[in-house]
Design a protein around this motif. Structure first.
Motif, PDB file in Angstrom:
ATOM      1  N   SER A 182     140.426  71.573  97.078  1.00  0.00           N
ATOM      2  CA  SER A 182     139.395  70.714  96.467  1.00  0.00           C
ATOM      3  C   SER A 182     138.469  71.531  95.585  1.00  0.00           C
ATOM      4  N   ILE A 183     138.168  72.752  95.995  1.00  0.00           N
ATOM      5  CA  ILE A 183     137.287  73.635  95.203  1.00  0.00           C
ATOM      6  C   ILE A 183     137.913  73.941  93.849  1.00  0.00           C
ATOM      7  N   LYS A 184     139.237  74.135  93.825  1.00  0.00           N
ATOM      8  CA  LYS A 184     139.941  74.396  92.553  1.00  0.00           C
ATOM      9  C   LYS A 184     139.766  73.224  91.593  1.00  0.00           C
ATOM     10  N   TYR A 185     139.903  72.003  92.109  1.00  0.00           N
ATOM     11  CA  TYR A 185     139.777  70.824  91.242  1.00  0.00           C
ATOM     12  C   TYR A 185     138.329  70.604  90.821  1.00  0.00           C
ATOM     13  N   PHE A 186     137.379  70.819  91.734  1.00  0.00           N
ATOM     14  CA  PHE A 186     135.962  70.704  91.354  1.00  0.00           C
ATOM     15  C   PHE A 186     135.615  71.704  90.248  1.00  0.00           C
ATOM     16  N   SER A 187     136.249  72.869  90.289  1.00  0.00           N
ATOM     17  CA  SER A 187     135.986  73.913  89.275  1.00  0.00           C
ATOM     18  C   SER A 187     136.468  73.489  87.893  1.00  0.00           C
ATOM     19  N   GLU A 188     137.459  72.574  87.840  1.00  0.00           N
ATOM     20  CA  GLU A 188     137.998  72.082  86.566  1.00  0.00           C
ATOM     21  C   GLU A 188     137.311  70.800  86.112  1.00  0.00           C
ATOM     22  N   ALA A 189     136.385  70.293  86.921  1.00  0.00           N
ATOM     23  CA  ALA A 189     135.823  68.961  86.667  1.00  0.00           C
ATOM     24  C   ALA A 189     134.488  68.986  85.939  1.00  0.00           C
ATOM     25  N   GLY A 190     134.105  70.146  85.397  1.00  0.00           N
ATOM     26  CA  GLY A 190     132.855  70.222  84.647  1.00  0.00           C
ATOM     27  C   GLY A 190     131.681  70.623  85.521  1.00  0.00           C
ATOM     28  N   ASN A 191     130.488  70.587  84.940  1.00  0.00           N
ATOM     29  CA  ASN A 191     129.279  71.063  85.619  1.00  0.00           C
ATOM     30  C   ASN A 191     128.294  69.939  85.928  1.00  0.00           C
ATOM     31  N   HIS A 192     128.805  68.742  86.146  1.00  0.00           N
ATOM     32  CA  HIS A 192     127.928  67.656  86.578  1.00  0.00           C
ATOM     33  C   HIS A 192     127.356  68.011  87.947  1.00  0.00           C
ATOM     34  N   ASN A 193     126.115  67.647  88.191  1.00  0.00           N
ATOM     35  CA  ASN A 193     125.438  68.047  89.423  1.00  0.00           C
ATOM     36  C   ASN A 193     126.145  67.577  90.691  1.00  0.00           C
ATOM     37  N   ASN A 194     126.645  66.334  90.678  1.00  0.00           N
ATOM     38  CA  ASN A 194     127.351  65.830  91.863  1.00  0.00           C
ATOM     39  C   ASN A 194     128.583  66.678  92.175  1.00  0.00           C
ATOM     40  N   ILE A 195     129.279  67.091  91.116  1.00  0.00           N
ATOM     41  CA  ILE A 195     130.494  67.892  91.304  1.00  0.00           C
ATOM     42  C   ILE A 195     130.133  69.288  91.806  1.00  0.00           C
ATOM     43  N   LEU A 196     129.071  69.883  91.243  1.00  0.00           N
ATOM     44  CA  LEU A 196     128.611  71.189  91.725  1.00  0.00           C
ATOM     45  C   LEU A 196     128.201  71.113  93.196  1.00  0.00           C
ATOM     46  N   PHE A 197     127.519  70.023  93.562  1.00  0.00           N
ATOM     47  CA  PHE A 197     127.111  69.866  94.965  1.00  0.00           C
ATOM     48  C   PHE A 197     128.338  69.815  95.875  1.00  0.00           C
ATOM     49  N   ASN A 198     129.339  69.026  95.497  1.00  0.00           N
ATOM     50  CA  ASN A 198     130.545  68.914  96.328  1.00  0.00           C
ATOM     51  C   ASN A 198     131.268  70.247  96.458  1.00  0.00           C
ATOM     52  N   LYS A 199     131.276  71.000  95.383  1.00  0.00           N
ATOM     53  CA  LYS A 199     131.910  72.323  95.410  1.00  0.00           C
ATOM     54  C   LYS A 199     131.176  73.253  96.377  1.00  0.00           C
ATOM     55  N   ALA A 200     129.840  73.246  96.315  1.00  0.00           N
ATOM     56  CA  ALA A 200     129.037  74.079  97.207  1.00  0.00           C
ATOM     57  C   ALA A 200     129.223  73.656  98.666  1.00  0.00           C
ATOM     58  N   LEU A 201     129.272  72.344  98.903  1.00  0.00           N
ATOM     59  CA  LEU A 201     129.454  71.845 100.265  1.00  0.00           C
ATOM     60  C   LEU A 201     130.809  72.264 100.827  1.00  0.00           C
ATOM     61  N   ALA A 202     131.845  72.217  99.986  1.00  0.00           N
ATOM     62  CA  ALA A 202     133.179  72.656 100.430  1.00  0.00           C
ATOM     63  C   ALA A 202     133.152  74.134 100.822  1.00  0.00           C
ATOM     64  N   TYR A 203     132.462  74.967 100.026  1.00  0.00           N
ATOM     65  CA  TYR A 203     132.318  76.385 100.381  1.00  0.00           C
ATOM     66  C   TYR A 203     131.589  76.537 101.720  1.00  0.00           C
ATOM     67  N   LEU A 204     130.534  75.755 101.919  1.00  0.00           N
ATOM     68  CA  LEU A 204     129.780  75.812 103.177  1.00  0.00           C
ATOM     69  C   LEU A 204     130.691  75.500 104.364  1.00  0.00           C
ATOM     70  N   LEU A 205     131.504  74.456 104.224  1.00  0.00           N
ATOM     71  CA  LEU A 205     132.337  73.993 105.333  1.00  0.00           C
ATOM     72  C   LEU A 205     133.439  74.979 105.693  1.00  0.00           C
ATOM     73  N   ILE A 206     133.868  75.811 104.739  1.00  0.00           N
ATOM     74  CA  ILE A 206     134.890  76.819 105.059  1.00  0.00           C
ATOM     75  C   ILE A 206     134.260  78.180 105.343  1.00  0.00           C
ATOM     76  N   HIS A 207     132.927  78.174 105.521  1.00  0.00           N
ATOM     77  CA  HIS A 207     132.163  79.364 105.948  1.00  0.00           C
ATOM     78  C   HIS A 207     132.053  80.442 104.874  1.00  0.00           C
ATOM     79  N   GLU A 208     132.226  80.066 103.616  1.00  0.00           N
ATOM     80  CA  GLU A 208     131.976  81.023 102.521  1.00  0.00           C
ATOM     81  C   GLU A 208     130.545  80.772 102.038  1.00  0.00           C
ATOM     82  N   TYR A 209     129.602  81.269 102.827  1.00  0.00           N
ATOM     83  CA  TYR A 209     128.195  80.890 102.673  1.00  0.00           C
ATOM     84  C   TYR A 209     127.543  81.462 101.412  1.00  0.00           C
TER      85      TYR A 209
END
Length: 600
Positions: free
Chosen positions: A499-526
């Protein structure tokens, strides 16, 4: 004295009655026999009473002893606290039975439950069995193995049942003997951080009409209707438009003659019939021009896109919405040649033949204006333009744009039945657009429409098809990233990294950046998560939510000071105060005086 005699006489008379007398004698005999039996078997009965008492006492002592040993069970659960991912709660249990609990030929079952039985009063109680771990004592006694088992469990997450405990009840069965422990607590509650993902919808867009398809129309069409299987023009209809025809011939207005047919019979014969109807009208105009010695105008001739027009007529026919949906599905999934036979199987067929079929037997003249502009038109004129352009060019762009307009109208419509019809029309034109010429923008619109009409499986199929075709579109990437993130079943699930790979290709909209950060949090890449959250704070994006997520990261890292610093920025808001107080993300700090001071 007399009274006593009367009383005795009364009882004597009573006992002299046959029924009463025999009952009296029988009871006296039984009583005497019981005394004799007790006297002769006094020792045997004493032993029997002792045996029963011993068994009861042994059972009580055995149960207490079993419960005492069961307290030595070693249970390790991971993760702890539990976490919800993808709408499910997955966890692993390592269960070690005490060796002194094992008895030859005994079976053991440890049942795992999720319950809120210990919760505060006033909440609705529940208990649900999640699964069990079983042991056969002989497998461990004979081989001198450690009675240790590891097993995965899962249950569906329910928001109204999120505040509960994991408990275990162990049972020993040996022959007819059965001992049970009370419920032993294992784990408290469920962490719900994965529920914070944001929707990533963007507006679908209009496509630019190619120059070779820019074939705009005025708002009027002249229809000439025919009988079934007939191509003969009715003279009274022609007479009504004689002066008008002469005017457009003199002005050399460009014309389109479009013809159609109802669905009875073979498509091949019907195509010939439609052409004959158009030729009949064209021939009449040619004779009119010749008789008045006028040059013949520019005329384009074609057969209607029958499926599209048929659907429009069904839409206008006021059939029940369920029937309309059924017809739309049949139109999309049936070849034109088989459409009539397919429809004839349904009870609404006769109504269609009566209301819709006669309106398909036509040839019509449409006036074309090369100078009109779609961008300057009203919404109604745009719909008319795209409908006409579809009839001329069967253009994927026009199908897409017409679907886009109907999509917007559906979202604004308050009447649920009308809204549903608009959604179905929007979906129909969008699907057709993709069939003609697959585009990323159209696939995105298609996924949105399937999602809004609660056709999640078709939405997923369209999304995956677009991704497989490598159609580049930020909206599609964002939806795919969110789809993967919401399907991940644990923090170890590879779907989060995908999911992080696809969020990275989806632009820099704030909602997308938030989802990317949350995915990192959930896999413990703090560290990566915190870097993006800091960017969002700079962007002034939902600072309360972002600071809350930063506090979660610091809590997971064990950094109480930074966690409290982040929470201090939101704790004054009652909604967040309650959320922080009940969130198990902060369970390690619950007894801390500094953490408690946040709520004072």
């Amino acid at each position: 004295m007399k009274l006593q005699k009367r009383f005795k006489l009364f009882h004597l008379k009573k006992y002299l009655q046959p029924t009463v007398f025999f009952s009296f004698v029988k009871n006296k005999i039984y009583a005497q026999m019981y005394k004799i039996f007790i006297k002769k078997n006094q020792k045997t009965l004493s032993n029997l009473y002792y045996l029963i008492f011993s068994l009861i006492l042994f059972a009580c002592n055995g149960s207490k002893q079993f419960e005492k040993i069961a307290k030595k069970q070693q249970i390790e659960i991971n993760p702890s606290p539990l976490e919800v991912h993808g709408g499910e709660v997955h966890f692993n249990i390592k269960f070690l039975l005490p060796t002194e609990m094992l008895q030859k030929d005994a079976q053991y079952e440890a049942k795992i439950f999720f319950t809120n039985a210990q919760n505060t009063k006033g909440t609705e109680s529940f208990i649900a069995e999640v699964g069990s771990i079983t042991f056969n004592a002989n497998n461990y006694l004979s081989k001198k193995k450690t009675p240790l088992k590891e097993q995965d469990f899962a249950f569906l997450y329910e928001h109204n049942k999120s505040n509960g405990d994991i408990v275990v009840k162990t049972t020993q069965i040996k022959g007819k003997k059965k001992f049970e422990t009370p419920y032993f607590f294992i784990n408290k509650g469920i962490i719900q951080t994965s529920m914070l993902f944001k929707d990533v919808w963007q507006e679908s867009v209009f496509l630019e009409i190619p120059k070779n398809e820019a074939f705009n129309f005025k708002d009027y069409t002249i229809n000439f209707f025919f009988e079934q299987s007939d191509a003969v023009l009715q003279k009274e209809q022609l007479n009504n438009y004689e002066e008008f025809f002469l005017k457009i011939i003199k002005n050399q207005e460009p014309l389109l003659i479009e013809s159609a047919f109802s669905l009875e019979g073979s498509e091949k014969n019907n195509q010939v019939l439609a052409n004959n109807r158009a030729e009949a009208l064209k021939k009449h105009l040619a004779e009119l021009a010749k008789n008045h010695k006028l040059p013949f105008p520019q005329i384009k001739q074609q057969i209607s896109n029958l499926k599209t027009h048929f659907q429009e007529l069904v839409q206008e026919s006021n059939l029940a919405s369920t029937d309309t949906e059924t017809i739309f599905n049949i139109i999309q999934n049936t070849k034109l040649d088989s459409l009539d036979a397919k429809l004839s199987n349904y009870p609404f067929y006769q109504e269609i033949r009566k209301k819709v079929y006669p309106k398909l037997r036509y040839a019509r003249i449409q006036l074309r204006d090369k100078n009109s502009s779609i961008k300057q038109s009203t919404l109604e004129e745009q719909i008319h333009f795209y409908e006409q352009n579809i009839k001329i060019n069967n253009s994927s762009v026009s199908h897409h744009n017409l679907g886009k307009i109907q999509f917007e109208l559906a979202q604004k419509e308050l009447n649920s039945e009308k809204q549903n019809k608009l959604f179905q029309l929007a979906l129909y034109h969008t699907v057709i657009a993709n069939q003609i010429d697959a585009r990323a923008e159209t696939f995105y619109q298609e996924v949105l429409l399937y999602t809004l009409t609660k056709q999640s499986q078709k939405a997923e199929e369209s999304l995956n098809k677009a991704i497989k075709m490598q159609l580049k579109h930020e909206g599609l990437y964002a939806l795919k990233g969110l789809d993967l993130a919401k399907k991940a079943k644990s923090y170890r699930d590879k779907k989060y990294k995908e999911s992080i790979k696809y969020f990275s290709e989806a632009g820099n909209h704030n909602n997308i950046l938030f989802n990317k950060a949350l995915a990192y949090l959930l896999i413990h890449e703090y560290d990566k998560a915190e870097g993006i959250f800091n960017t969002l704070i700079e962007n002034n994006y939902d600072k309360q939510l972002v600071n809350y997520c930063v506090a979660i990261i610091e809590a997971r890292k064990g950094n109480e000071e930074k966690c409290i610093e982040a929470l201090g920025k939101i704790i004054q808001i009652p909604e967040w105060k309650n959320k922080v107080k009940n969130d198990l993300e902060f369970h390690n700090f619950k007894k801390s005086s500094r953490f408690q001071s946040l709520f004072n």
